[in-house]
Scaffold this motif. Structure first.
Motif, PDB file in Angstrom:
ATOM      1  N   ARG A 184       0.836  -1.215   0.000  1.00  0.00           N
ATOM      2  CA  ARG A 184       0.000   0.000   0.000  1.00  0.00           C
ATOM      3  C   ARG A 184       0.868   1.260   0.000  1.00  0.00           C
ATOM      4  O   ARG A 184       0.584   2.220  -0.720  1.00  0.00           O
ATOM      5  CB  ARG A 184      -0.938   0.012   1.210  1.00  0.00           C
ATOM      6  N   PHE A 185       1.924   1.255   0.795  1.00  0.00           N
ATOM      7  CA  PHE A 185       2.802   2.421   0.845  1.00  0.00           C
ATOM      8  C   PHE A 185       3.443   2.678  -0.509  1.00  0.00           C
ATOM      9  O   PHE A 185       3.418   3.801  -1.018  1.00  0.00           O
ATOM     10  CB  PHE A 185       3.890   2.256   1.917  1.00  0.00           C
ATOM     11  N   TYR A 186       4.032   1.656  -1.104  1.00  0.00           N
ATOM     12  CA  TYR A 186       4.720   1.856  -2.380  1.00  0.00           C
ATOM     13  C   TYR A 186       3.755   2.279  -3.483  1.00  0.00           C
ATOM     14  O   TYR A 186       4.100   3.123  -4.319  1.00  0.00           O
ATOM     15  CB  TYR A 186       5.524   0.613  -2.771  1.00  0.00           C
ATOM     16  N   GLU A 187       2.552   1.739  -3.477  1.00  0.00           N
ATOM     17  CA  GLU A 187       1.570   2.185  -4.463  1.00  0.00           C
ATOM     18  C   GLU A 187       1.231   3.664  -4.247  1.00  0.00           C
ATOM     19  O   GLU A 187       1.100   4.423  -5.211  1.00  0.00           O
ATOM     20  CB  GLU A 187       0.304   1.324  -4.380  1.00  0.00           C
ATOM     21  N   LYS A 188       1.127   4.074  -3.009  1.00  0.00           N
ATOM     22  CA  LYS A 188       0.801   5.463  -2.665  1.00  0.00           C
ATOM     23  C   LYS A 188       1.856   6.439  -3.191  1.00  0.00           C
ATOM     24  O   LYS A 188       1.529   7.562  -3.577  1.00  0.00           O
ATOM     25  CB  LYS A 188       0.658   5.592  -1.150  1.00  0.00           C
ATOM     26  N   ILE A 189       3.123   6.018  -3.208  1.00  0.00           N
ATOM     27  CA  ILE A 189       4.178   6.927  -3.665  1.00  0.00           C
ATOM     28  C   ILE A 189       4.593   6.681  -5.118  1.00  0.00           C
ATOM     29  O   ILE A 189       5.646   7.135  -5.551  1.00  0.00           O
ATOM     30  CB  ILE A 189       5.403   6.912  -2.727  1.00  0.00           C
TER      31      ILE A 189
END
Length: 160
Positions: A129-134
């Motif tokens: 989720r974090f990597y998709e967000k950035i």
């Protein structure tokens, strides 16, 4: 909460980096890797590994400092087999600092703003989720690796 100072790691940061490295592995990979192996991780040994790498130049990292304490770190370098792309090798932030805005600037400091990739352990939903967000996305490439005597699957995420 105050913003974190992001700076290059120095050998004197190695003890804190080793402690964070182990704490985050024990938190993030619980249920994904053998618990006994996670319990046996040694922050002193991991810190010694980081100290040696930071002294010799075999490792490099950026640290996030908040309130005088190192709360996270990230490291990157040329991607294996694709040296024109930066590979983010490590990004670890203490669980109590998740969601505080530390990880994004650490990622940016370590990987720059050009093309980058990261291999994420199958099942690590928070990291995904974090990597998709950035701005990272899956590119369909998967690989397997042996960790602690078991075979694990990693999925490659890229940022164009």
């Amino acid at each position: 909460m105050e913003h974190a100072l992001i700076r290059p790691a120095v050998p004197d940061d190695a003890e804190a980096i080793g402690r964070i490295h182990v704490a985050v592995w024990q938190h993030a990979y619980a249920g994904l890797l053998p618990q006994q192996a996670l319990d046996e991780l040694d922050p002193v040994a991991r810190g010694a590994w980081w100290r040696k790498g930071l002294i010799t130049g075999a490792a490099s990292a950026w640290v996030a400092v908040r309130g005088g304490e190192i709360v996270g770190f990230a490291g990157a370098g040329p991607a294996v087999g694709e040296p024109e792309i930066t590979q983010l090798y490590t990004l670890y932030v203490l669980p109590e600092h998740h969601g505080t805005g530390v990880a994004g600037p650490l990622t940016a400091a370590a990987s720059g703003d050009g093309p980058a990739l990261f291999n994420v352990l199958d099942g690590n939903a928070r990291a995904i989720r974090f990597y998709e967000k950035i701005g990272f996305r899956f590119d369909g490439h998967t690989s397997t690796e042996r960790l602690f005597g078991i075979e694990v699957v990693e999925h490659r995420m890229i940022r164009d």
